[in-house]
Design an enzyme around this catalytic site. Structure first.
Site, PDB file in Angstrom:
ATOM      1  N   TYR A 110      69.938  74.424 -32.089  1.00 25.13           N
ATOM      2  CA  TYR A 110      70.119  73.063 -31.379  1.00 25.13           C
ATOM      3  C   TYR A 110      71.102  72.513 -32.309  1.00 25.13           C
ATOM      4  O   TYR A 110      71.175  71.203 -32.101  1.00 25.13           O
ATOM      5  CB  TYR A 110      68.795  72.241 -30.936  1.00 25.13           C
ATOM      6  CG  TYR A 110      68.059  72.835 -29.746  1.00 25.13           C
ATOM      7  CD1 TYR A 110      68.783  72.626 -28.439  1.00 25.13           C
ATOM      8  CD2 TYR A 110      66.896  73.599 -29.878  1.00 25.13           C
ATOM      9  CE1 TYR A 110      68.422  73.124 -27.296  1.00 25.13           C
ATOM     10  CE2 TYR A 110      66.216  74.044 -28.767  1.00 25.13           C
ATOM     11  CZ  TYR A 110      67.056  73.520 -27.417  1.00 25.13           C
ATOM     12  OH  TYR A 110      66.581  74.284 -26.189  1.00 25.13           O
ATOM     13  N   PHE A 141      66.892  62.393 -30.412  1.00 25.16           N
ATOM     14  CA  PHE A 141      65.678  63.203 -30.139  1.00 25.16           C
ATOM     15  C   PHE A 141      65.875  64.563 -30.877  1.00 25.16           C
ATOM     16  O   PHE A 141      64.811  65.420 -30.908  1.00 25.16           O
ATOM     17  CB  PHE A 141      65.682  63.740 -28.709  1.00 25.16           C
ATOM     18  CG  PHE A 141      66.862  64.109 -28.081  1.00 25.16           C
ATOM     19  CD1 PHE A 141      66.902  65.586 -28.121  1.00 25.16           C
ATOM     20  CD2 PHE A 141      67.783  63.526 -27.252  1.00 25.16           C
ATOM     21  CE1 PHE A 141      68.151  66.291 -27.517  1.00 25.16           C
ATOM     22  CE2 PHE A 141      68.725  64.125 -26.756  1.00 25.16           C
ATOM     23  CZ  PHE A 141      69.106  65.394 -26.860  1.00 25.16           C
ATOM     24  N   ARG A 201      71.667  77.436 -13.963  1.00 28.63           N
ATOM     25  CA  ARG A 201      71.347  75.911 -14.046  1.00 28.63           C
ATOM     26  C   ARG A 201      70.983  75.269 -12.844  1.00 28.63           C
ATOM     27  O   ARG A 201      70.045  74.220 -12.877  1.00 28.63           O
ATOM     28  CB  ARG A 201      72.635  75.252 -14.560  1.00 28.63           C
ATOM     29  CG  ARG A 201      73.194  75.700 -15.967  1.00 28.63           C
ATOM     30  CD  ARG A 201      72.543  75.132 -17.213  1.00 28.63           C
ATOM     31  NE  ARG A 201      72.961  73.653 -17.218  1.00 28.63           N
ATOM     32  CZ  ARG A 201      72.559  72.897 -18.483  1.00 28.63           C
ATOM     33  NH1 ARG A 201      72.017  73.605 -19.418  1.00 28.63           N
ATOM     34  NH2 ARG A 201      72.664  71.682 -18.438  1.00 28.63           N
ATOM     35  N   THR A 244      67.820  68.107 -16.435  1.00 30.79           N
ATOM     36  CA  THR A 244      67.025  68.413 -17.945  1.00 30.79           C
ATOM     37  C   THR A 244      65.835  67.556 -17.741  1.00 30.79           C
ATOM     38  O   THR A 244      64.791  67.801 -18.096  1.00 30.79           O
ATOM     39  CB  THR A 244      68.191  67.638 -18.829  1.00 30.79           C
ATOM     40  OG1 THR A 244      69.212  68.044 -18.858  1.00 30.79           O
ATOM     41  CG2 THR A 244      67.235  67.456 -20.306  1.00 30.79           C
ATOM     42  N   ARG A 268      62.120  73.558 -13.424  1.00 27.03           N
ATOM     43  CA  ARG A 268      61.754  72.322 -14.093  1.00 27.03           C
ATOM     44  C   ARG A 268      60.748  71.336 -13.455  1.00 27.03           C
ATOM     45  O   ARG A 268      60.101  70.742 -13.684  1.00 27.03           O
ATOM     46  CB  ARG A 268      62.907  71.636 -14.662  1.00 27.03           C
ATOM     47  CG  ARG A 268      63.370  72.247 -15.985  1.00 27.03           C
ATOM     48  CD  ARG A 268      64.715  71.827 -16.517  1.00 27.03           C
ATOM     49  NE  ARG A 268      65.021  72.236 -17.807  1.00 27.03           N
ATOM     50  CZ  ARG A 268      66.343  72.227 -18.439  1.00 27.03           C
ATOM     51  NH1 ARG A 268      67.199  71.731 -17.628  1.00 27.03           N
ATOM     52  NH2 ARG A 268      66.382  72.600 -19.489  1.00 27.03           N
ATOM     53  N   ASN A 288      60.460  70.838 -21.317  1.00 32.16           N
ATOM     54  CA  ASN A 288      60.946  71.013 -19.973  1.00 32.16           C
ATOM     55  C   ASN A 288      61.109  72.327 -19.521  1.00 32.16           C
ATOM     56  O   ASN A 288      61.988  72.891 -18.692  1.00 32.16           O
ATOM     57  CB  ASN A 288      62.273  70.319 -19.670  1.00 32.16           C
ATOM     58  CG  ASN A 288      63.434  70.766 -20.621  1.00 32.16           C
ATOM     59  OD1 ASN A 288      63.227  71.639 -21.485  1.00 32.16           O
ATOM     60  ND2 ASN A 288      64.415  70.037 -20.514  1.00 32.16           N
ATOM     61  N   HIS A 295      65.106  76.921 -21.068  1.00 33.64           N
ATOM     62  CA  HIS A 295      66.401  76.510 -21.596  1.00 33.64           C
ATOM     63  C   HIS A 295      67.410  77.438 -20.799  1.00 33.64           C
ATOM     64  O   HIS A 295      66.820  78.370 -20.139  1.00 33.64           O
ATOM     65  CB  HIS A 295      66.604  76.832 -23.055  1.00 33.64           C
ATOM     66  CG  HIS A 295      68.093  77.082 -23.499  1.00 33.64           C
ATOM     67  ND1 HIS A 295      68.861  76.136 -23.780  1.00 33.64           N
ATOM     68  CD2 HIS A 295      68.910  78.097 -23.485  1.00 33.64           C
ATOM     69  CE1 HIS A 295      69.806  76.521 -23.979  1.00 33.64           C
ATOM     70  NE2 HIS A 295      70.107  77.834 -23.730  1.00 33.64           N
ATOM     71  N   GLU A 336      74.450  82.268 -27.887  1.00 34.87           N
ATOM     72  CA  GLU A 336      72.835  82.092 -28.060  1.00 34.87           C
ATOM     73  C   GLU A 336      72.209  83.451 -27.751  1.00 34.87           C
ATOM     74  O   GLU A 336      71.262  83.630 -28.417  1.00 34.87           O
ATOM     75  CB  GLU A 336      72.542  81.073 -26.830  1.00 34.87           C
ATOM     76  CG  GLU A 336      73.170  79.823 -26.848  1.00 34.87           C
ATOM     77  CD  GLU A 336      72.828  78.910 -25.866  1.00 34.87           C
ATOM     78  OE1 GLU A 336      73.206  77.668 -25.845  1.00 34.87           O
ATOM     79  OE2 GLU A 336      72.177  79.176 -24.756  1.00 34.87           O
TER      80      GLU A 336
HETATM   81  P1  ATP Z   1      68.720  73.247 -22.198  1.00 34.72           P
HETATM   82  O1  ATP Z   1      69.711  73.018 -23.453  1.00 34.72           O
HETATM   83  O2  ATP Z   1      67.378  73.347 -23.065  1.00 34.72           O
HETATM   84  O3  ATP Z   1      68.874  74.221 -21.601  1.00 34.72           O
HETATM   85  P2  ATP Z   1      69.854  70.863 -21.112  1.00 34.72           P
HETATM   86  O4  ATP Z   1      71.195  71.290 -21.188  1.00 34.72           O
HETATM   87  O5  ATP Z   1      69.355  70.620 -19.705  1.00 34.72           O
HETATM   88  O6  ATP Z   1      68.712  71.701 -21.840  1.00 34.72           O
HETATM   89  P3  ATP Z   1      70.660  69.410 -23.160  1.00 34.72           P
HETATM   90  O7  ATP Z   1      71.165  67.991 -23.221  1.00 34.72           O
HETATM   91  O8  ATP Z   1      71.294  70.419 -23.756  1.00 34.72           O
HETATM   92  O9  ATP Z   1      69.679  69.637 -22.025  1.00 34.72           O
HETATM   93  O10 ATP Z   1      69.217  68.991 -24.306  1.00 34.72           O
HETATM   94  C1  ATP Z   1      68.754  70.068 -24.977  1.00 34.72           C
HETATM   95  C2  ATP Z   1      67.039  69.745 -24.749  1.00 34.72           C
HETATM   96  O11 ATP Z   1      66.751  68.657 -25.597  1.00 34.72           O
HETATM   97  C3  ATP Z   1      66.462  69.457 -23.616  1.00 34.72           C
HETATM   98  O12 ATP Z   1      66.150  70.661 -22.745  1.00 34.72           O
HETATM   99  C4  ATP Z   1      65.303  68.778 -23.913  1.00 34.72           C
HETATM  100  O13 ATP Z   1      64.356  69.737 -24.100  1.00 34.72           O
HETATM  101  C5  ATP Z   1      65.573  68.010 -25.064  1.00 34.72           C
HETATM  102  N1  ATP Z   1      66.270  66.467 -24.719  1.00 34.72           N
HETATM  103  C6  ATP Z   1      67.286  66.265 -24.192  1.00 34.72           C
HETATM  104  N2  ATP Z   1      67.455  64.793 -23.835  1.00 34.72           N
HETATM  105  C7  ATP Z   1      66.344  64.416 -24.311  1.00 34.72           C
HETATM  106  C8  ATP Z   1      65.929  63.164 -24.439  1.00 34.72           C
HETATM  107  N3  ATP Z   1      66.399  62.152 -24.000  1.00 34.72           N
HETATM  108  N4  ATP Z   1      64.560  62.973 -25.173  1.00 34.72           N
HETATM  109  C9  ATP Z   1      63.817  64.020 -25.578  1.00 34.72           C
HETATM  110  N5  ATP Z   1      64.180  65.170 -25.546  1.00 34.72           N
HETATM  111  C10 ATP Z   1      65.423  65.392 -24.953  1.00 34.72           C
HETATM  112 MG    MG Z   2      71.649  72.280 -23.229  1.00 36.95          MG
END
Ligand code: ATP
Ligand code: MG
Length: 139
Positions: free
Chosen positions: A51, A59, A87, A93, A104, A114, A117, A128
């Site tokens: 990440y 976060f 997606r 998210t 989700r 959530n 991924h 990845e």
């Molecule tokens: P992922 O990459 O896990 O598929 P995403 O692409 O929908 O999720 P991202 O913006 O990439 O969302 O964020 C990665 C992960 O970080 C999220 O899936 C969630 O677990 C966490 N996350 C994102 N936004 C927040 C937030 N505002 N507060 C807490 N955790 C968050």
């Molecule tokens: Mg993401």
């Protein structure tokens, strides 16, 4: 043209709740084929690397702690238009914003925990997938 592979993880909350089988069933019923799969637990170090793009986000520390808190299932999935279609299947998210019927919406506990991924681009899907699987671990 968009690619035909994406990368997913069933996150610690969904694994711990015993939802891995139900989630994999939804993924297969939506037409995705499993081409690699692994049950593992990330160290904080490895989760931090995965990440890394979110390093500056508020976060990030909590996310790394959460993603290394228990087992996850990592998988590479194959389907036409894999990244975009996956997606759509997982939903927004934040489960509060996710559409009815999405993974989700059904399984996520919070914006952080959530359930799953999904890669956000073909480029990241390849990066990845290679992060977890060598060539010999894919079909
Ligand atoms: P992922 O990459 O896990 O598929 P995403 O692409 O929908 O999720 P991202 O913006 O990439 O969302 O964020 C990665 C992960 O970080 C999220 O899936 C969630 O677990 C966490 N996350 C994102 N936004 C927040 C937030 N505002 N507060 C807490 N955790 C968050
Ligand atoms: Mg993401």
């Amino acid at each position: 043209m968009s690619g035909n592979r994406t990368f997913t993880m069933i996150k610690p909350d969904a694994y711990a709740a015993g939802n891995s089988g139900a989630i994999l069933k939804m993924i297969e019923e939506a037409g995705f084929k499993l081409v690699a799969m692994k049950l593992t637990q990330l160290s904080a170090d490895t989760a931090g690397k995965f990440y890394e793009v979110h390093k500056e986000r508020p976060f990030y520390g909590d996310l790394v702690k959460y993603m290394s808190s228990g087992p996850i299932i990592a998988a590479i999935l194959e389907k036409d238009n894999a990244v975009v279609d996956f997606r759509k299947l997982i939903g927004a998210t934040n489960p509060a914003d996710a559409e009815e019927g999405t993974i989700r919406k059904i399984f996520a506990k919070s914006i952080e925990a959530n359930a799953v991924h999904g890669s956000d681009s073909d480029e990241n899907a390849a990066i990845e997938g290679s992060f977890y699987f060598s060539e010999t671990e894919r079909v």
